[in-house]
Design an enzyme around this catalytic site. Sequence first.
Site, mmCIF file in Angstrom:
data_model
loop_
_atom_site.group_PDB
_atom_site.id
_atom_site.type_symbol
_atom_site.label_atom_id
_atom_site.label_comp_id
_atom_site.label_asym_id
_atom_site.label_seq_id
_atom_site.Cartn_x
_atom_site.Cartn_y
_atom_site.Cartn_z
ATOM 1 N N GLY A 7 0.825 -1.208 0.000
ATOM 2 C CA GLY A 7 0.000 0.000 0.000
ATOM 3 C C GLY A 7 0.859 1.259 0.000
ATOM 4 N N GLY A 13 1.581 5.413 3.212
ATOM 5 C CA GLY A 13 2.606 4.470 2.761
ATOM 6 C C GLY A 13 3.674 5.150 1.921
ATOM 7 N N ASP A 32 1.506 -2.535 -4.526
ATOM 8 C CA ASP A 32 0.268 -1.754 -4.446
ATOM 9 C C ASP A 32 -0.647 -2.110 -5.618
ATOM 10 O OD1 ASP A 32 -0.406 1.190 -2.836
ATOM 11 O OD2 ASP A 32 -1.632 0.617 -4.567
ATOM 12 N N LEU A 34 -2.932 -0.199 -6.756
ATOM 13 C CA LEU A 34 -3.325 1.049 -7.426
ATOM 14 C C LEU A 34 -4.844 1.132 -7.575
ATOM 15 C CD1 LEU A 34 -0.508 1.443 -10.130
ATOM 16 C CD2 LEU A 34 -0.619 2.441 -7.837
ATOM 17 N N THR A 35 -5.523 1.132 -6.455
ATOM 18 C CA THR A 35 -6.957 1.441 -6.454
ATOM 19 C C THR A 35 -7.083 2.937 -6.750
ATOM 20 O OG1 THR A 35 -7.015 2.113 -4.138
ATOM 21 C CG2 THR A 35 -7.287 -0.254 -4.588
ATOM 22 N N THR A 121 -5.531 1.686 13.006
ATOM 23 C CA THR A 121 -6.170 2.985 13.233
ATOM 24 C C THR A 121 -6.820 3.075 14.615
ATOM 25 O OG1 THR A 121 -8.135 4.224 12.540
ATOM 26 C CG2 THR A 121 -8.092 1.950 11.907
ATOM 27 N N ASP A 122 -6.950 4.303 15.105
ATOM 28 C CA ASP A 122 -7.674 4.525 16.372
ATOM 29 C C ASP A 122 -9.139 4.110 16.264
ATOM 30 O OD1 ASP A 122 -8.464 6.625 14.695
ATOM 31 O OD2 ASP A 122 -7.932 8.235 16.101
ATOM 32 N N GLU A 123 -9.651 4.034 15.030
ATOM 33 C CA GLU A 123 -11.081 3.751 14.852
ATOM 34 C C GLU A 123 -11.463 2.348 15.334
ATOM 35 O OE1 GLU A 123 -13.016 5.180 11.355
ATOM 36 O OE2 GLU A 123 -11.417 6.606 10.920
ATOM 37 N N TYR A 145 -15.485 -0.194 7.722
ATOM 38 C CA TYR A 145 -14.048 0.100 7.647
ATOM 39 C C TYR A 145 -13.356 -0.296 8.944
ATOM 40 C CZ TYR A 145 -9.750 2.806 8.237
ATOM 41 O OH TYR A 145 -8.453 3.176 8.518
ATOM 42 N N SER A 146 -13.822 0.261 10.062
ATOM 43 C CA SER A 146 -13.089 0.015 11.310
ATOM 44 C C SER A 146 -13.238 -1.435 11.770
ATOM 45 C CB SER A 146 -13.523 0.991 12.403
ATOM 46 O OG SER A 146 -14.906 1.024 12.561
ATOM 47 N N LYS A 149 -10.722 -3.401 9.845
ATOM 48 C CA LYS A 149 -9.377 -3.099 10.365
ATOM 49 C C LYS A 149 -9.169 -3.839 11.702
ATOM 50 C CE LYS A 149 -6.555 -0.706 9.101
ATOM 51 N NZ LYS A 149 -5.419 -1.000 8.185
ATOM 52 N N ASN A 174 -6.055 10.233 13.292
ATOM 53 C CA ASN A 174 -6.269 10.824 11.957
ATOM 54 C C ASN A 174 -5.015 11.511 11.437
ATOM 55 O OD1 ASN A 174 -9.094 10.304 12.529
ATOM 56 N ND2 ASN A 174 -9.502 11.750 10.864
HETATM 57 N N1 NAD Z 1 -5.470 8.200 6.843
HETATM 58 C C1 NAD Z 1 -5.539 8.127 8.164
HETATM 59 O O1 NAD Z 1 -5.897 9.097 8.821
HETATM 60 C C2 NAD Z 1 -5.129 6.854 8.877
HETATM 61 C C3 NAD Z 1 -4.961 6.888 10.263
HETATM 62 C C4 NAD Z 1 -4.530 5.743 10.930
HETATM 63 C C5 NAD Z 1 -4.306 4.588 10.204
HETATM 64 N N2 NAD Z 1 -4.497 4.559 8.867
HETATM 65 C C6 NAD Z 1 -4.189 3.297 8.156
HETATM 66 O O2 NAD Z 1 -3.022 3.549 7.398
HETATM 67 C C7 NAD Z 1 -3.053 2.787 6.189
HETATM 68 C C8 NAD Z 1 -2.849 3.701 5.011
HETATM 69 O O3 NAD Z 1 -3.878 4.690 4.998
HETATM 70 P P1 NAD Z 1 -3.901 5.843 3.896
HETATM 71 O O4 NAD Z 1 -4.656 6.972 4.447
HETATM 72 O O5 NAD Z 1 -2.535 6.043 3.365
HETATM 73 O O6 NAD Z 1 -4.781 5.143 2.773
HETATM 74 P P2 NAD Z 1 -4.914 5.396 1.223
HETATM 75 O O7 NAD Z 1 -6.328 5.059 0.881
HETATM 76 O O8 NAD Z 1 -4.373 6.725 0.838
HETATM 77 O O9 NAD Z 1 -3.929 4.323 0.578
HETATM 78 C C9 NAD Z 1 -4.198 2.946 0.587
HETATM 79 C C10 NAD Z 1 -3.254 2.300 -0.405
HETATM 80 O O10 NAD Z 1 -3.477 0.886 -0.374
HETATM 81 C C11 NAD Z 1 -3.586 0.419 -1.710
HETATM 82 N N3 NAD Z 1 -4.437 -0.772 -1.697
HETATM 83 C C12 NAD Z 1 -5.758 -0.838 -1.396
HETATM 84 N N4 NAD Z 1 -6.172 -2.112 -1.491
HETATM 85 C C13 NAD Z 1 -5.086 -2.864 -1.831
HETATM 86 C C14 NAD Z 1 -4.882 -4.236 -2.057
HETATM 87 N N5 NAD Z 1 -5.880 -5.108 -1.953
HETATM 88 N N6 NAD Z 1 -3.632 -4.650 -2.383
HETATM 89 C C15 NAD Z 1 -2.600 -3.766 -2.492
HETATM 90 N N7 NAD Z 1 -2.749 -2.451 -2.308
HETATM 91 C C16 NAD Z 1 -3.979 -2.003 -1.973
HETATM 92 C C17 NAD Z 1 -4.191 1.565 -2.487
HETATM 93 O O11 NAD Z 1 -3.968 1.449 -3.880
HETATM 94 C C18 NAD Z 1 -3.488 2.746 -1.846
HETATM 95 O O12 NAD Z 1 -2.242 2.983 -2.486
HETATM 96 C C19 NAD Z 1 -4.385 2.059 6.193
HETATM 97 O O13 NAD Z 1 -4.183 0.751 6.638
HETATM 98 C C20 NAD Z 1 -5.244 2.850 7.168
HETATM 99 O O14 NAD Z 1 -6.210 2.025 7.773
HETATM 100 C C21 NAD Z 1 -4.896 5.670 8.182
#
Ligand code: NAD
Length: 333
Positions: A7, A13, A32, A34-35, A121-123, A145-146, A149, A174
Amino acid sequence: MKLLVCGGAGFIGSHFARLRAREYDDEVVVLDKLTYAGREENLRDLADAPGFRFVHGAIEDADAVADAVAGCEAIVNFAAETHVDRSISGPEVFLTTQMNGTWTLLEAARERELRYVQVSTDEVYGSIDEGSFTETSPLDPSSPYSATKAGADLLVSSYTHTYGLPTAICRGSNNYGPFQYPEKLIPLMVLNALHGDPLPVYGDGMNVRNWLYVEDFGRAIGTVLERGATGEAYNVGGPGECPNIEVVRRILELTGRDESLIEYVTDRPGHDRRYSLASDKVRTLGWEPRMRFEDGLQRTVDWYRENSWWWEPIRSGEYRAYYERHYGRALRD
Ligand SMILES: NC(=O)c1ccc[n+]([C@@H]2O[C@H](COP(=O)([O-])OP(=O)(O)OC[C@H]3O[C@@H](n4cnc5c(N)ncnc54)[C@H](O)[C@@H]3O)[C@@H](O)[C@H]2O)c1
């Protein structure tokens, strides 16, 4: 260290991949799918980093994982479907990625006896009116989602208990900063304000989040990777607790707009009121946040203002259609 960052083309990431390649001289392989949220552009400055490799594939695809993980010493998993609103309208893919994907990675780590860090995540703790969650607080997620996770976190823990796999979990609050897809609160409000679009605020705007600058989270994950104890979870909370409406007001100020752009919209179903994490445990490993919320927000607004190359293709593609469906109004050009 040679790291598999799953990711790594997404928001957090890509910052982590950059941090590890540039500041720690790690060799980074990004896997990745690339969604809509993953973009190779997020990594374009890493193309010449020694040992950097990008593999286009899904974490639930064992062959893609085997290709990407070759020679790596650790897996750090960021890959996830991450938007709560999308999990409400279409939960299935959240199960595939969070559950099957995490399981596939854990199996790859088990076969090769690799260190494994799950980004969470905190969620997963749900909402808290007062005080803060610690790592021993019960998991009580409220959205698909949460919940997915939390399910992934439990699966990760089970691989330590059952197979002795050296795992750790890092639960962040967040995040905000450059390269965040504009469906999320801060980039949504910044880009709408810059364009003079209305700023859609859910409910009464009093949902409280604990804002963490993305590079601070990346450093915390690196700390847990290097020094976290096997089988442990670490909360990583930001220094800036703030109700959403206050965040929106600060963004209006920073973009020179006034409050007439605020538009209150129907609340998200099951919207958690407040998240708060106690980060004492990760601090004992030597981590602490460096970025104050005021400074990080200013830096983020500046970045979006100066990097239209990054967001212009997004605002004219899938996101535009998503936005119209979700908010029932079009974005300005
Ligand atoms: N954004 C926040 O505030 C936050 C806070 C705490 C934790 N997180 C966690 O951090 C991680 C990254 O979050 P983010 O905000 O960067 O998300 P994001 O949505 O920006 O990025 C997610 C990435 O994962 C890739 N992806 C999705 N499904 C996939 C799959 N099946 N195989 C391979 N790649 C895949 C997507 O293409 C994307 O590049 C997540 O696990 C999220 O739960 C996020």
